[in-house]
Structures are given as structure tokens and as C-alpha cells.
Design a protein around this motif. Structure first.
Motif, PDB file in Angstrom:
ATOM      1  N   UNK A  95      94.861 111.201  13.509  1.00 15.54           N
ATOM      2  CA  UNK A  95      94.320 111.749  14.581  1.00 15.54           C
ATOM      3  C   UNK A  95      94.632 111.267  15.758  1.00 15.54           C
ATOM      4  N   UNK A  96      93.886 112.057  17.001  1.00 16.98           N
ATOM      5  CA  UNK A  96      93.606 112.012  18.124  1.00 16.98           C
ATOM      6  C   UNK A  96      92.711 112.172  19.058  1.00 16.98           C
ATOM      7  N   UNK A 113     103.148 114.622  15.727  1.00 16.99           N
ATOM      8  CA  UNK A 113     101.842 113.597  15.182  1.00 16.99           C
ATOM      9  C   UNK A 113     102.738 112.479  14.381  1.00 16.99           C
ATOM     10  N   UNK A 114     101.832 111.420  14.517  1.00 14.20           N
ATOM     11  CA  UNK A 114     102.487 110.313  13.664  1.00 14.20           C
ATOM     12  C   UNK A 114     100.855 109.958  13.057  1.00 14.20           C
ATOM     13  N   UNK A 332      98.122 120.429  14.936  1.00 18.11           N
ATOM     14  CA  UNK A 332      98.266 121.531  13.107  1.00 18.11           C
ATOM     15  C   UNK A 332      97.167 122.015  13.253  1.00 18.11           C
ATOM     16  N   UNK A 333      95.921 121.375  13.300  1.00 15.85           N
ATOM     17  CA  UNK A 333      95.191 121.808  12.962  1.00 15.85           C
ATOM     18  C   UNK A 333      95.100 120.995  11.290  1.00 15.85           C
ATOM     19  N   UNK A 334      94.897 119.339  11.241  1.00 10.92           N
ATOM     20  CA  UNK A 334      94.776 118.566   9.983  1.00 10.92           C
ATOM     21  C   UNK A 334      93.940 118.425   9.866  1.00 10.92           C
ATOM     22  N   UNK A 335      92.990 117.849   9.170  1.00  9.91           N
ATOM     23  CA  UNK A 335      91.929 117.181   9.054  1.00  9.91           C
ATOM     24  C   UNK A 335      90.508 118.084   8.690  1.00  9.91           C
TER      25      UNK A 335
END
Length: 368
Positions: A95-96, A113-114, A332-335
Motif C-alpha cells: 500500500x501507499x 503497484x509493487x 486497485x482498491x486492495x486491502x
């Protein structure tokens, strides 16, 4: 509202009186200068003080290399505009910080995203694969106490990152806004200080927003060979950063007030983070996981897989508690079952009660 959502330090963590006195002196002693523009690259006395501090932690930076900006956010935007064009791909931590995602979107840049580990940081293996597969034009990272993970990348991994990017000709935009807030005895060097001999190009961004005063909006950028372009972009964007805050911060730095404050506030933040970790462990359901940051003042919390942090944020807000739900830290709306909590708040019974209530809401969501 009990504020855990925004990564903004409560005034009790800031040298409010020191800054107040410096602002008054600046307005009184420099009346004519205070009324004038401080055109890019900014006031020379502040740039000299910044360069002096950067030299102390290993950067070969002179006053003429520094451009004053309106906070670190503007520094990041100027750096991005200097090295990219609309449609370019930019590698970012995941995340960032959500403000970075907004900046990329406003500049019409594609975020790649890395995966990023809460201990080791940016996955260099994943980054290498991304560089082989995608036309990456820049990489943005916060190697010292990132937001939201709080990791501090080791010096060996920083050098590997620089070598990897240098071999591909991809500039690193380094966000070092939390670099002065480590809990250890030694300030970790930024990537800029380690870049010699790696072939990497580093555009260094930082500010005093997390240490002295968010409201002064004073940051800086060391853009390297892009200096002329950045000064032009800064001028076109808003002509200049405010003069009085620059005069005041130059005074605080010159007097030693900044270093004295850092010695105190680093311990304050370490205690605040420790209190938050202990309280979350006590109030949240078994299985909740929380980062152990080495600096800064935020923690990243992993909840049960079935917990929707966006829904949790809505429920908490209705009860007067603010959190930062995980999906806003991803392009991408992760987490979805993660959240970030700010620890930079004064600790009192309302805070403890709010965390207990958050824990109850989380437990209820985890069982449907």
C-alpha cells in the motif's frame, strides 16, 4: 470526532510556541522581505539550512540544489511533472499514501503497484519483473518509515534498489517526509545519500509538515539535473512559496530549535505508537495483526478477512471515530480488511474508549 484517520500530528506533538515566536520575529525583523515574493528556488537562508542538515546525513547537497515547495505533496507533483508525461507508468509501493494516488490520477499517470513488506519494504524482485515487463518511467518510494507501513529499508536494500533503477535508467522519486522521525539512535540515510556509484538518479522530496507544522506548508525538492525545469514548473504553478514561513523556519533551524524538538518528539512518537499497539492488541479480536513501525506515527492493521474496512469506517464515523480504510491506499482498491490508524493524538479516556468501540465493531463485522 476522535481522529485516527488523518496522519496529521496533534499540536501537542509540535513546537507550537517555538514556531509562533519565529513567525513573529520574521514579520518584525524582515518587514520588507516578508512583503515580497520568494521566487523559486526560494529563500537562500532556508535553503542553506536544509542543505546543511542534509549534508549531516550523507547527502552531497548544496543550497543551490534545493527548491522550496508548498509541502512535500507539491514536491512530489513537481518531481513527477519533471520526469513523466501523461500516460506514463509509475511504479509505486503498495500500500501507499492515498495523496500520492490522487496526484498520479490528476497528472494522468498510470500507477503500477509493487508489493511492499512491512519489514523489508518494496519487493525488489517484484520491481525487477515490473521493469522487465512495463515501460516504467519513474519509481516513487518512501524508504524511511513509509506511510502506511512504517518500514525502514536497510541500507543494503536501498543500494540494491538504486542499482536496479540505475541499470534501467528509471529515476527514483524519494519521499523522505518521515525520515527525521525514527525511533533509533541514528537517522537512517536517504537513498540520495547512497546513490553515488549506483547509476541511479534520485529526486529527493521532504518537508517539515510532520515535524514542525503542517500549516506552514514548507517542503523542498532536490531535483538534480531537472532543477531548471522544476523551478519553471514551480513558478508557473504558484509563483512562489510564502515568504514569512520560510524566514521563520530558517530561524528555527539556525537556532538549533529543530534539533532540540526532534530529540523530544521522537520519543513521544515512539511512546504513542507503543500505546496504540498495546491498545489494539487488548481491544481487538484475536487474530488481528498490527505493524511494528521503526519510526513515524502510523500503524497498519490487518483485520479478519471478512471485515470490510470501508463499512467499518462508516460505522465508526457514526459513533464519532475516524479511521483510514485500507482500499484508499491502493490504486486497485486492495486491502479491504485493513486500516491505518494515526497514533499522533493525545492519550486520554476518550481515545481508549474509541479504540474499545472500534474493537467491538470489528468483532461484530467479523461474525457477520
Amino acid at each position: 470526532v476522535v481522529q485516527f484517520g488523518a496522519a496529521v500530528p496533534d499540536p501537542s506533538f509540535l513546537p507550537v510556541r517555538t514556531v509562533e515566536r519565529a513567525l513573529a520575529r520574521a514579520a518584525r525583523q524582515h518587514r520588507n522581505r516578508a512583503a515580497a515574493y520568494a521566487f523559486p528556488p526560494g529563500l537562500p537562508e532556508l535553503r542553506r539550512q536544509i542543505a546543511r542538515r542534509m549534508s549531516a546525513y550523507g547527502c552531497a547537497t548544496g543550497a543551490d540544489d534545493v527548491v522550496i515547495t508548498n509541502g512535500c505533496q507539491e514536491a512530489l507533483v513537481l518531481a513527477l511533472r519533471a520526469v513523466t508525461r501523461p500516460g506514463d507508468v509509475v511504479a509505486i509501493e503498495s500500500p501507499t499514501f492515498y495523496g500520492l494516488l490522487q496526484a498520479l490520477d490528476s497528472l494522468q499517470l498510470e500507477a503500477l503497484e509493487i508489493p511492499t513488506d512491512p519489514v523489508d519494504g518494496l519487493s525488489l524482485e517484484a520491481l525487477q519483473l515490473a521493469l522487465e515487463r512495463w515501460p516504467v518511467r519513474a519509481c516513487i518510494a518512501t524508504p524511511n518509515f513509509s506511510n502506511p507501513l512504517g518500514y525502514c529499508m536497510s541500507e543494503s536494500r536501498k543500494r540494491r534498489l538504486l542499482t536496479l533503477l540505475g541499470a534501467r535508467g528509471v529515476p527514483l522519486i524519494e519521499d523522505d517526509i518521515y525520515g527525521d522521525l525514527g525511533f533509533g539512535p541514528r537517522r537512517p540515510p536517504p537513498c540520495l545519500a547512497l546513490s553515488e556509484g549506483t547509476g541511479a538518479e534520485v529526486l529527493y522530496c521532504a518537508s517539515f509538515s510532520k515535524t514542525l507544522s503542517p500549516g506552514l506548508r514548507v517542503g523542498w525538492l532536490v531535483p538534480g539535473r531537472h532543477q531548471a525545469r522544476v523551478e519553471y514548473l514551480k513558478y508557473v504553478l504558484n509563483m512562489a512559496s510564502p515568504t514569512v514561513p520560510q524566514l521563520a523556519l530558517a530561524d528555527v533551524l539556525h537556532s538549533g530549535g529543530y534539533e532540540r524538538h526532534l530529540r523530544t518528539v521522537r520519543s513521544d512518537y515512539a511512546r504513542a505508537v507503543g500505546r496504540m499497539i498495546e491498545a489494539v492488541t487488548r481491544h481487538f479480536p484475536a487474530g488481528t495483526r498490527i505493524t511494528q513501525p521503526a519510526g513515524g506515527f502510523v500503524v497498519w492493521v490487518e483485520l479478519a478477512p471478512q471485515v470490510d474496512s470501508l463499512r467499518l469506517a462508516q460505522l465508526a464515523r457514526a459513533e464519532g471515530v475516524s479511521i483510514a480504510p485500507g482500499p484508499i491506499f491502493s490504486a486497485t482498491q486492495k486491502y479491504r480488511n485493513f486500516m491505518r490508524l494515526s497514533c499522533a493524538c493525545p492519550w486520554h479516556s476518550d481515545v481508549e474508549t474509541a479504540l474499545a468501540r472500534l474493537g467491538t465493531l470489528t468483532a461484530n463485522l467479523s461474525i457477520g
